[in-house]
Every structure is written in C-alpha cells, then in structure tokens.
Design a protein around this motif. Structure first.
Motif, mmCIF file in Angstrom:
data_model
loop_
_atom_site.group_PDB
_atom_site.id
_atom_site.type_symbol
_atom_site.label_atom_id
_atom_site.label_comp_id
_atom_site.label_asym_id
_atom_site.label_seq_id
_atom_site.Cartn_x
_atom_site.Cartn_y
_atom_site.Cartn_z
ATOM 1 N N ASN A 273 -10.961 43.278 -34.232
ATOM 2 C CA ASN A 273 -11.959 43.211 -35.227
ATOM 3 C C ASN A 273 -12.739 41.827 -35.573
ATOM 4 N N LYS A 274 -14.162 41.833 -35.582
ATOM 5 C CA LYS A 274 -14.808 40.587 -35.670
ATOM 6 C C LYS A 274 -14.430 39.960 -36.827
ATOM 7 N N ALA A 275 -14.617 40.880 -38.106
ATOM 8 C CA ALA A 275 -14.237 40.400 -39.305
ATOM 9 C C ALA A 275 -12.981 39.649 -39.427
ATOM 10 N N ASP A 276 -11.900 39.970 -38.731
ATOM 11 C CA ASP A 276 -10.805 39.250 -38.605
ATOM 12 C C ASP A 276 -10.742 37.913 -37.938
ATOM 13 N N VAL A 277 -11.788 37.950 -37.023
ATOM 14 C CA VAL A 277 -11.838 36.706 -36.120
ATOM 15 C C VAL A 277 -12.701 35.766 -36.842
ATOM 16 N N VAL A 278 -13.668 36.007 -37.683
ATOM 17 C CA VAL A 278 -14.509 35.440 -38.932
ATOM 18 C C VAL A 278 -13.320 34.441 -39.594
ATOM 19 N N ASP A 324 -24.319 37.084 -34.156
ATOM 20 C CA ASP A 324 -24.321 38.415 -34.271
ATOM 21 C C ASP A 324 -23.562 38.852 -34.974
ATOM 22 N N LEU A 325 -22.562 37.940 -35.699
ATOM 23 C CA LEU A 325 -21.444 38.338 -36.613
ATOM 24 C C LEU A 325 -22.197 38.274 -37.968
ATOM 25 N N LYS A 326 -21.423 38.946 -39.115
ATOM 26 C CA LYS A 326 -21.905 38.925 -40.471
ATOM 27 C C LYS A 326 -21.894 37.735 -40.767
ATOM 28 N N ASP A 327 -21.000 36.926 -40.808
ATOM 29 C CA ASP A 327 -20.717 35.568 -41.440
ATOM 30 C C ASP A 327 -20.751 34.419 -40.427
#
Length: 474
Positions: A273-278, A324-327
């Motif tokens: 999950n890229k949100a977890d990466v951020v 490409d990520l949200k944050d």
C-alpha cells in the motif's frame, strides 16, 4: 507469542494431528522459543509443550529433541505445576458419522424420523437379518432380553415412520442490492501492540534502546513505524536524549538502510500500500530530523555514516515515482529540508569530507547521474556560503587532505576537453574560500599531505594568496 498460544489451544482441542508436517518438527521449533528473551514468548512455548505432554506423555521429550538443561528444568517445572491443576485425560477427537442415504421414488421422498443414524434400521438390513435367521440351524438355546430380535415389531416401526416430505417453496431473493458497486474497506495500519512499547517499560534502557533502533530497519512497515514513533518520542525528551549520544551512528545507519529498502523494495512492490509507504517516509524523516535538531547529537555522526545518509537522501530526491503518489511532493519537500538541516547541524569537518568523497565517487563513476552530481555540489556550495561561520570548527588539515586526494585522482589536466568541469571548479572554490578566510595561516595546515611537490593544492593556495595581497594593495 499469539501463534504459540493459538497452537496450544489447537493441540488441546484437536490433538497432536495439528502439528504439521509432523509433531517432531513442530515441537522442536516450539522448544526453541523457550530460550526467547521475551517472557511472554517463553511462557507461551512452555504452555504449548505442556498441552502436548498431556496427550503424548514422555514421548514429548523425544519430539522436542536436545535442548539446554535450563530449558528442560523450566519445562519439567511447568509440567509438574500444570499436572496438579489438571487431570490427565485423553482428548477425544470427534469423528464424523457416516450419512445414510435413503432412496426416493419418483416424486415422494421417504425419510426416517430425526434420530441418531446408529438407531435407524433400513429395509435392506431387515431382509439380510431374515436370510441369516432362515439359514441358521435352530438350537434349543433361548434368546431373550436385550439380544432378542422382534422382526414384526421392527417392520411395524418402519411403516409408522414413513412420511411424505413435500418439497419446500423456494423464496425469490431480492437481487437489487447486487447491482450496487461493492465498497471495499480502506486498509489501515495495525495499531501499535503494547508489547512493542519497550522503551517505556523496560528496566534495561540500553538494551531496549538498541533493540528498538534495530527495528527501524525492519522490512515490516508496521514494525518500523512503531519503532520510529518510540525513538522520536525518546529524542524529544532532552533528559533522555543524552542516552542516544553513543548510538547516533547506529540510528542513522538503521535509517539509511530503511531509506534504501523503501526505494528498492517498497516502492517497486505493487502489493504494498503506497499510503503506508508515504507514512513510513514521513515517520522516518521526522525521526532523523529530530536527531539533527539536537546539535549535540548531530555532531556525533561520523563521516562514513553521513556519506551513506546523504547518498540515500539525494537518491530519493531524484525518484520520479514519488510524483505519482498522493503526498509524494510533501515527501520530497521534507527530505530536501532534512538534507539542508544535516549540512548545517552535523560536524562540519565530517560533513565536508563526506561531500567531497561523494563528489569523488560521482566523477569516478561514468554511470553517475548528472543531476545527482549537481545536488552533491549544491550541498558543498551551501557549506561554502557558511564558511565564515564554520571555518573555526573545521579541521583544516583533514579537509585539505581530502581536497588533495580529489585533485590527485582528477588533476586539472584531466578536465581538459571535458564539456563540464564544474566538479573541479567546486573543489577550487572551497580552496579559494579557505585561503580567503585563513590567509597565510592556511599554509600551516598541509601537514597531512605526504608529497606537496606532487600536489596542486600548495601552488593553487599560493596563487590565491598572492592575488588577495595584490587586491589588498590596490
């Protein structure tokens, strides 16, 4: 610990068959946990083996194999204590009863009343009994009591129990809800486990601190985030932050490893999950930032550790996947601030020599990105702008030795015909600024250079000093 507790419950309920691929391999692995550092894990392992002992007895010792005398004594004590509170009763595993299929004629189904299968006598069984009785020679021994068989009574019971079962009416389901789009729940990070809050509960603070720092480099995002949260809280308490003074390199090495793991593993893994990466990027950057906010701790970082840290941070700044990520933009902004903070707050000699070494690596590597080299030079230019304030803190002998090493590997003749000689100009700018700040005293800091005649530094410094004297007379 939770897995061991669950395995003990399964053994108690269903027997040794749950130990796969076989009890010996499974219990050997459980027995290894008796020597774990965590008291909860040890207790869970002992309880699990005790449950197996209640089923297999002394054979359990063959299953677990050779373990230390200390672990054996703990196990025997636990078995004795558990035996007092629990009687040795074998666990019976429920066996599924076979279903008896009753043949059904055309549109009617004959079923027996809902009694246990073992009490139902079918017509076929009655016919078999009749044939056995007819073929058996008569004897004078009377049959009575529980072993008597009244066939007429059995037939009468069978006829009384025949029922006509009507097929049930099917309910027409409402399928309208199925046409609506399915909303999946959002993935959330698992809440911190109380067992991981080591720093607030452990009496051995030094060992606990080392353990939590090592968890920062975990490939499990949740474990790393929990460890970072604890270290960040630890660093914000000034009276406790001093305990980190001897572990600054350890912390920064763990942070560098995690930055590299995010870049190479988590960002490339589509299942992560890229949100977890951020979130991991944010927690890691905030924790390292907290360390550099403390000037005393920031100065403890060594040259090699700073070299790796800056290399990883600059690599992430150039990672186009963050766009490409949200944050992603916020991640880049935060890491950019961290690089500036590290340049300003670290030991200036260690940081300057680390940056010169990074620039040396860039020039030596033909595959190095031009953008990467540019960002390293910008960090050096940042220190040049601060030179008036930091020159007194610099170990000039060490700095000049590193500049000499660069010029020896890539002298001025190396850059002739090169389209871009900005790395050479950057090194000479550092020399020029040092000569301007220290004047003739700069010549007394060349003691670490073995053969000055083979170095461009002495001639260049002399040239700069003559120019400064000439301008002073104008």
């Amino acid at each position: 610990m939770e897995c061991l507790d669950e395995l003990g419950c399964l053994i108690e309920m269903y027997g040794m068959s749950v130990c796969q691929p076989n009890p010996s391999i499974a219990l050997k692995e459980v027995a290894r946990q008796i020597s774990d550092r965590d008291n909860g894990v040890r207790n869970a392992a002992l309880n699990c083996i005790v449950q197996a002992y209640f089923l297999d007895g002394e054979r359990v010792y063959k299953h677990i194999g050779a373990i230390s005398d200390k672990d054996i004594s703990l196990l025997e004590e636990r078995i004795k204590r558990a035996s007092k509170n629990r009687s040795m009763q074998p666990v019976t595993i429920p066996q599924p009863q076979p279903q008896v299929k009753v043949p059904s004629p055309e549109n009617k189904v004959k079923v027996l009343s809902p009694r246990p299968v073992s009490h139902i006598v079918t017509e076929e069984q009655v016919a078999v009994v009749r044939r056995m009785v007819a073929s058996r020679p008569l004897t004078n021994r009377p049959v009575s009591g529980a072993f008597s068989l009244d066939l007429e009574k059995i037939e009468h019971m069978m006829e009384d129990r025949e029922e006509v079962v009507m097929m049930p009416k099917l309910v027409k389901p409402d399928l309208e809800d199925l046409r609506e789009p399915i909303k999946f729940p959002e993935t959330k990070m698992r809440p911190p486990s109380p067992a991981t809050k080591i720093l607030n509960s452990s009496h051995d603070a030094a060992c606990a601190l080392d353990l939590v720092i090592s968890q920062i480099a975990s490939n499990d995002i949740t474990v790393s985030v929990q460890a970072l949260a604890q270290i960040d809280e630890f660093l914000k308490e000034e009276d406790r932050a001093e305990a980190m003074a001897t572990r600054v390199d350890h912390l920064l090495v763990a942070g560098s490893l995690q930055y590299r793991m995010i870049y190479t593993k988590h960002m490339s893994d589509d299942s992560t999950n890229k949100a977890d990466v951020v979130r991991l990027y944010r927690c890691l950057t905030m924790t390292v930032m907290s360390l550099f906010q403390n000037r005393m701790l920031a100065r403890q970082a060594s040259k090699d550790v700073l070299h790796d840290l800056v290399h990883n941070l600059v690599t992430i700044l150039l990672d186009i996947r963050l766009n490409d990520l949200k944050d992603g933009a916020n991640v880049i902004r935060a890491i950019n601030v961290l690089v500036v903070k590290a340049v300003e707050r670290s030991d200036h000699t260690n940081m300057m020599t680390a940056l010169i070494k990074l620039l040396h690596d860039c020039v030596a590597n033909d595959n190095s990105s031009a953008k990467f080299t540019e960002l390293i030079m910008k960090c050096i230019w940042k220190m040049v702008r601060l030179m008036a304030d930091i020159v007194q803190d610099l170990n000039l002998d060490v700095v000049l030795l590193n500049l000499h090493t660069f010029l020896k590997a890539f002298p001025s003749s190396y850059w002739k015909g090169k389209q871009n000689d900005m790395p050479l100009r950057t090194v000479k700018t550092v020399l020029h600024t040092l000569a301007k700040q220290k004047g003739n005293r700069i010549m007394s800091h060349l003691s670490l250079i073995d053969n000055l005649q083979d170095s461009e530094i002495e001639a260049y410094l002399q040239k700069v000093l003559k120019g400064e004297i000439g301008r002073a007379h104008v």
